[in-house]
Design a protein around this motif. Structure first.
Motif, mmCIF file in Angstrom:
data_model
loop_
_atom_site.group_PDB
_atom_site.id
_atom_site.type_symbol
_atom_site.label_atom_id
_atom_site.label_comp_id
_atom_site.label_asym_id
_atom_site.label_seq_id
_atom_site.Cartn_x
_atom_site.Cartn_y
_atom_site.Cartn_z
ATOM 1 N N SER A 172 109.536 25.798 29.958
ATOM 2 C CA SER A 172 108.113 26.089 30.058
ATOM 3 C C SER A 172 107.301 25.405 28.854
ATOM 4 N N LEU A 173 107.948 24.782 28.042
ATOM 5 C CA LEU A 173 107.443 24.286 26.625
ATOM 6 C C LEU A 173 106.604 23.198 27.142
ATOM 7 N N PRO A 174 106.713 21.803 27.813
ATOM 8 C CA PRO A 174 105.869 20.860 27.987
ATOM 9 C C PRO A 174 104.566 21.254 28.741
ATOM 10 N N PRO A 175 104.705 22.206 29.912
ATOM 11 C CA PRO A 175 103.265 22.522 30.368
ATOM 12 C C PRO A 175 102.532 23.432 29.424
ATOM 13 N N LEU A 176 102.948 24.265 28.584
ATOM 14 C CA LEU A 176 102.239 25.076 27.640
ATOM 15 C C LEU A 176 101.737 24.193 26.407
ATOM 16 N N LEU A 177 102.630 23.220 25.908
ATOM 17 C CA LEU A 177 102.132 22.340 24.900
ATOM 18 C C LEU A 177 101.196 21.456 25.578
ATOM 19 N N ASP A 178 101.204 21.057 26.670
ATOM 20 C CA ASP A 178 100.206 20.227 27.293
ATOM 21 C C ASP A 178 98.721 20.885 27.511
ATOM 22 N N LEU A 179 98.784 22.186 27.683
ATOM 23 C CA LEU A 179 97.638 22.890 28.094
ATOM 24 C C LEU A 179 96.864 23.019 26.761
ATOM 25 N N LEU A 180 97.531 23.065 25.408
ATOM 26 C CA LEU A 180 96.822 23.095 24.186
ATOM 27 C C LEU A 180 96.998 21.996 23.686
ATOM 28 N N ASN A 181 97.052 20.698 24.197
ATOM 29 C CA ASN A 181 96.808 19.387 23.729
ATOM 30 C C ASN A 181 97.837 19.283 22.508
ATOM 31 N N ASN A 190 103.294 15.552 22.960
ATOM 32 C CA ASN A 190 103.646 14.369 22.627
ATOM 33 C C ASN A 190 103.019 13.170 23.812
ATOM 34 N N GLY A 191 102.251 12.298 23.499
ATOM 35 C CA GLY A 191 101.604 11.144 24.234
ATOM 36 C C GLY A 191 102.607 10.580 25.323
ATOM 37 N N GLY A 192 103.858 10.423 24.921
ATOM 38 C CA GLY A 192 104.766 9.733 25.700
ATOM 39 C C GLY A 192 105.526 10.600 26.450
ATOM 40 N N HIS A 193 105.390 11.935 26.684
ATOM 41 C CA HIS A 193 106.262 12.858 27.080
ATOM 42 C C HIS A 193 106.099 12.565 28.668
ATOM 43 N N PRO A 194 107.268 12.633 29.473
ATOM 44 C CA PRO A 194 107.191 12.310 30.872
ATOM 45 C C PRO A 194 106.307 13.285 31.677
#
Length: 811
Positions: free
Chosen positions: A342-351, A354-358
């Motif tokens: 769940s880390l990528p969606p949660l990190l994405d929500l909080l900006n 990493n910019g290059g993450h799939p």
């Protein structure tokens, strides 16, 4: 060391507004016993920094800039710098002017000076290779103010170890830290985050002293929490609704997740009911997560969810990206390592991803399909550790994506210890009312007997108020806000005298003294303000319900002293309240209706000018964070009639919403952008923008299954391409229209547009056109196109070009 000409006396560096208040009240202040917090701060290793350096150069590079930042932090929170001591300062909070929250202000000042000096230290390290850091120590206690001189020098007597302990905290603090004692922590509990360091021996004291490091701001700084401390009108007439909340809480606490929707008109008391519930003793063992929305946040995907996550992971405004990543990662690992996916969606929500993450390149639908479960799983897993109550206020202003997530959460929470509370106005309808764990709690206006209780609490029992009571019962329609505002209006106009609960009539009362509606009551109160205060309130209303002071100052053009004086008057009149002190001072309107009425009272031309200035100020203040502000910028640019910027920011907001699969919101933003672009002077640039926006809107409409709407936008785009005499764009549109028409089973027209696309492709200098799929022929029976083809991907028209020709165009 400190410049004697600049720091010779307190008057030379004390802001004028503070100096005037101190001198004006000097006679009353002298001889008073004051509860204070003392702050000491110094530059670590100042003698080493002076070694092998010219004294004047060291003064200019190191000491004056650091001292300036220390003093600014103290004055920001209305402390007084009592003494500048070469490489440091001593400051007092609570004397000579009393401050109810002196300990909180002192802690925030210490945190701010560490933050600003740290940034300056980084610059000096890069430019001169010198490390600059400060230490801060705090302690709370008593002093007696003996005398105050004309230069603001204060003669005082310390009671006990107040100043000594603060000085010792500074001396034992590590560079970059703020240390304090248990006395200060007790006074600021909840407002600050601390790390206990255990008992430490202190020279001059027989017993060790328990000390703490202040690591940041705490949670008790929102307007509701602050309002509770300031004293609210007695809570009346909602016992039955409060009992319903408690019953739902008990069910949720036993693993039968609940959702309660509190519905009522503006001013009826939805937020107050939530406040009373959350601050009851029954909530002591629950994790409380709160968020709210504003009208201009509708196009900001997931904003309330982001607020909930920020509270959950204890993320503050100025946390850097790597800090946010650490907080989220550590929080997930501590809670349940199996949630790492769940880390990528949660990190994405909080900006913080990493910019290059799939994950960032996922299709919007997939993006949503990963984001919803990530948030839901986190909250549900937390309920196995501790019951959770999540509050989302003003649901009628939430974006579609947040609403979709809440629907999923409501369904998933049925067998968990999650209690979801939402509030909204009657004209909004939620989409989960058929769920078995759903309850709607309607707040009607107060019944007559309950309204009488409220009037008793507000006015008191003076027999001479009988006529006024009857009038208020008739005119206020049971709305608590209406009652409070009418009473305040009567106090402001001198009809009532006394204090809350002990009023009496100061002059004869008649119905003409109170306007017939709340709008006119508020307008009368606003008009009664001094001109400068009224203009400032109007500027604040244009900014929005929550008003950052830095933004207000930028658009008002007032000096800091003048601005603070006017804000103090508006605070005293109960128009505005401080919502948060740290990291940036922010005020809020006590009631959203006050902001609405104030805003509507501003003439259109001036309102437009203020909106335009807000756009310019946000662009300047948030230069490196404009991506977070695009929705607000779009809102103000539209109302400020800055059409070109409105198109730009609406286009960005639409793309941002589409990227997070908030398709309805994206559609609305695209439509707004198109409505604005039509008002621009006719030019090639404007027509090109209108063309490109329609092509981007096409992708959103395709995902929404809006074939007819997509066709209409493409036809308008084709007309623009014709005006532009742009064959390349004409070919693009014809190719897209071929697919859309085929999906709509309008095969004759599909053949015609496909043929036109091929004809354009054959023209000299036009490259990139062979329609596949679908294959287009002149025969209606062989067109070979179906809905699934165009819904999966657009067609590509291509033909072979000479090596020197233009690059291929993908349709």
């Amino acid at each position: 060391m400190a410049d004697i000409t600049r720091f010779g006396s307190p008057k030379s560096y004390t802001p004028q507004h503070l100096a005037e208040r101190i001198l004006t009240s000097r006679a009353a202040l002298e001889g008073e016993r004051k509860q204070v917090t003392v702050l000491f701060a110094d530059i670590k290793g100042s003698m080493e920094l002076l070694a092998d350096r010219d004294a004047e150069a060291a003064q200019k590079l190191l000491f004056d800039p650091v001292l300036d930042r220390m003093i600014e932090a103290v004055h920001r929170y209305e402390g007084t710098v009592h003494r500048v001591m070469g490489d440091g300062i001593m400051a007092l909070f609570g004397a000579p002017l009393a401050l109810e929250d002196h300990a909180v202000r002192a802690c925030y000042a210490g945190l701010r000076m560490q933050e600003t000096v740290s940034r300056y230290g980084d610059e000096v390290q890069r430019s001169h290779g010198v490390q600059v850091a400060i230490r801060v120590g705090l302690n709370s206690g008593e002093i007696v103010v003996r005398a105050i001189g004309n230069d603001l020098h204060m003669d005082y007597t310390v009671v006990g170890q107040t100043a000594h302990l603060a000085s010792r905290m500074e001396q034992i603090a590590n560079p970059g830290s703020v240390l304090t004692t248990a006395d200060t922590v007790g006074l600021a509990e909840g407002y600050i985050a601390v790390r206990p360091l255990g008992p430490v021996p202190v020279k001059g004291l027989a017993d060790p002293v328990q000390i703490y490091e202040v690591t940041g701001a705490g949670t008790a700084r929102t307007r509701l929490q602050a309002a509770a401390g300031r004293g609210l009108t007695r809570f009346v007439g909602r016992d039955a609704q409060l009992d319903q909340l408690f019953r739902a809480q008990q069910l949720a606490g036993h693993g039968r997740g609940q959702v309660v929707a509190i519905v009522g008109e503006a001013g009826v008391g939805k937020s107050r009911l939530v406040h009373e519930f959350l601050h009851s003793q029954d909530m002591a063992d629950w994790l409380i997560l709160e968020s709210s929305s504003a009208s201009y946040d509708r196009a900001a995907p997931y904003l309330p969810v982001i607020e909930l996550l920020r509270r959950y992971f204890r993320i503050v405004v100025h946390d850097r990206t790597h800090v946010i990543r650490e907080k989220i990662s550590n929080g997930i690992l501590t809670l349940d390592p199996t949630l790492q996916d769940s880390l990528p969606p949660l990190l994405d929500l909080l900006n913080a991803l990493n910019g290059g993450h799939p994950f960032r390149s996922l299709d919007p639908i997939l993006h949503r399909q990963y984001t919803y479960p990530a948030v839901t799983r986190l909250l549900l897993r937390q309920t196995s550790v501790q019951p959770v109550v999540a509050v989302v206020e003003d649901l009628h202003w939430n974006d579609a994506l947040t609403l979709g997530l809440l629907i999923e959460l409501v369904v998933a929470a049925q067998n968990s210890r999650l209690f979801l509370i939402v509030t909204y106005r009657p004209d909004y309808r939620d989409e989960w009312r058929d769920q078995p764990n759903y309850h709607q709690l309607c707040l009607d206006p107060l019944a007559s007997e309950k309204l009488a209780d409220l009037l008793q609490a507000l006015l008191g029992s003076d027999p001479g108020l009988a006529a006024l009571n009857s009038f208020l019962v008739e005119r206020a329609s049971g709305n608590p806000f209406f009652v409070e505002e009418i009473v305040r209006s009567l106090v402001d106009t001198g009809v009532l005298q006394g204090t809350r609960g002990r009023y009496s009539l100061a002059k004869p009362f008649s119905s003409v003294d109170v306007p017939p509606t709340v709008r006119s009551v508020l307008a009368a109160r606003i008009d009664a303000l001094p001109a400068a205060g009224k203009r400032l309130l109007e500027a604040a209303a244009v900014i929005g319900h929550d008003v950052p002071v830095t933004l207000l100052q930028a658009i008002s053009g007032l000096t800091e002293e003048r601005l603070r004086a006017l804000l103090d008057s508006l605070l005293a009149a109960e128009f505005l309240y401080p919502m948060q002190l740290f990291p940036d001072l922010q005020y809020t309107f006590k009631h959203s209706l006050t902001q609405d009425v104030t805003y509507s009272g501003v003439l259109h031309e001036r309102r437009r000018d203020i909106h335009a200035r807000v756009v310019d100020a946000i662009e300047e203040l948030y230069t490196d964070r404009l991506g977070e502000q695009v929705e607000r910028l779009a809102h103000h640019a539209m109302r400020g009639e800055k059409q070109e910027k409105a198109v730009h920011y609406l286009w960005q907001a639409a793309g941002k919403a589409a990227a997070r699969s908030a398709l309805s919101d994206a559609w609305a933003c695209f439509e707004q952008a198109l409505s604005v672009v039509t008002t621009l002077p006719e030019s090639q640039s404007a027509m090109e923008q209108a063309f490109e926006i329609r092509l981007e809107l096409r992708q959103v409409l395709r995902q929404l299954g809006e074939g007819r709407q997509m066709l209409e936008q493409l036809r308008q785009a084709e007309a623009i391409a014709e005006q532009l005499k742009d064959d390349r764009r004409r070919g693009q549109v014809c190719a897209f229209m071929t697919t859309v028409l085929s999906g709509l089973d309008e095969l004759d027209e599909a053949v015609a547009t496909g043929t036109r696309a091929l004809e354009i492709a054959e023209r000299p200098g036009i490259c990139g056109f062979a329609l596949s799929p679908p294959a287009v022929s002149s025969s209606r029976t062989t067109i070979g196109v179906n809905m699934s083809a165009w819904s999966r991907s657009p067609p590509t028209i291509s033909r072979r070009c000479p090596p020197t020709g233009p690059t291929n165009i993908s349709a």
